[in-house]
Design an enzyme around this catalytic site. Structure first.
Site, PDB file in Angstrom:
ATOM      1  CB  SER A  99      -0.961  -0.035   1.197  1.00 34.04           C
ATOM      2  OG  SER A  99      -1.933   0.978   1.111  1.00 34.04           O
ATOM      3  CG  ASP A 155      -7.702  -2.927  -3.035  1.00 34.54           C
ATOM      4  OD1 ASP A 155      -8.400  -2.317  -2.204  1.00 34.54           O
ATOM      5  OD2 ASP A 155      -6.456  -2.868  -3.049  1.00 34.54           O
ATOM      6  CG  HIS A 189      -5.536  -2.180   0.383  1.00 31.98           C
ATOM      7  ND1 HIS A 189      -5.343  -1.738  -0.912  1.00 31.98           N
ATOM      8  CD2 HIS A 189      -4.680  -1.438   1.161  1.00 31.98           C
ATOM      9  CE1 HIS A 189      -4.432  -0.784  -0.923  1.00 31.98           C
ATOM     10  NE2 HIS A 189      -4.010  -0.584   0.317  1.00 31.98           N
TER      11      HIS A 189
END
Length: 277
Positions: free
Chosen positions: A103, A225, A253
């Protein structure tokens, strides 16, 4: 190792496992918002036979030195976290590392690799996003008001927000154990630091950095996602000079947690083959 290097490694709670020796390559894992190095528990051990495996906590997370978190002077942007990463790599005296980030940590890695490309040999970006907010011609997944509401919810009731956000981040259909683990990780994080880092994360814009990254890169993208939708993965893949993208058939995610075997398969193929996935 001198005392300064030792201090840097202790500050980021660096842990090292796996292969040792002067010719062994290094692979470095960096977690995202609300997590810590334990997020890689289903993936990192796989590499211990062939790599020196380095795990660390973002300053302000996990067992890092919370007093080192500087919300204004250093950690008011992702660049400050990139500095922390580069300081760790320098303290370890490693070059040509494989970097794996999740991320927002993916983009921290990108910033670091643009600054000191000699430190990196390959990049693995898991669910990356250079910009979470939609703009004309760019679909980041959120409207400005969505981010404002998310941050307001964190301010109003942090624990309640963590309990509501973790299932969205992990994927509503994933195991209760994974969702609870992520919830507990959020709750363990210092709320004030978490709220500040969330603001830095969700308002960041690192799209301009992508054009300067020349290191071979794998983008690992969840098929479902809502935090970093497929459009974001395709955007990054189009912007990078040398990249390929692997879509994992999972929700949420965090494919390194929800689909570790598929994630490992994609990583192994990327690290050991030159052909496109």
């Amino acid at each position: 190792m001198n005392s300064s290097a030792t201090s840097i490694l202790e500050r980021s709670h660096v842990t090292i496992s796996g292969a040792t020796g002067p010719n062994k390559p290094t692979i470095v894992f960096l977690h995202g918002l609300g997590g810590d190095q334990s997020d890689w528990r289903l993936v990192a051990p796989h590499f211990e036979d062939q790599y020196q495996v380095v795990l660390l906590d973002l300053i302000g997370a996990g067992q890092s030195d919370l007093t080192a978190y500087q919300p204004t002077a250093k950690h008011g942007s992702l660049a400050g976290h990139a500095d922390d990463l580069l300081e760790v790599l320098s303290a370890l005296a490693v070059h040509d590392v494989v970097f794996v980030g999740h991320s927002v940590a993916s983009m921290i890695g990108v910033i670091a690799a643009v600054r000191e490309p000699q430190r990196f040999s390959r990049m693995v970006l898991v669910s990356p996003s250079p910009r979470f907010i939609n703009e004309k011609g760019y679909n980041g997944g959120f409207e400005q008001k969505d981010i404002n509401e998310l941050l307001a919810a964190m301010e109003g009731d942090y624990n309640g927000w963590a309990n509501g956000f973790a299932p969205v981040m992990m994927g509503q259909q994933e195991s209760p154990e994974l969702v609870m683990g992520l919830t507990n990780s959020f709750v363990r994080t210092n709320p004030e630091i978490a709220k500040h880092f969330a603001r830095v994360t969700f308002f960041s814009d690192t799209r301009a950095e992508l054009g300067f990254l020349t290191i071979p890169t794998l983008i690992v993208q969840s098929a479902h996602d809502i935090i970093a939708p497929l459009a974001v993965g395709h955007y990054i893949n189009e912007q990078l000079a040398d990249s390929r993208m692997k879509v994992i058939e999972t929700g949420g995610h965090c494919p390194h947690l929800s689909a570790p075997q598929q994630t490992l398969s994609a990583m192994d193929h990327f690290l050991h083959h030159e052909t496109v996935l």
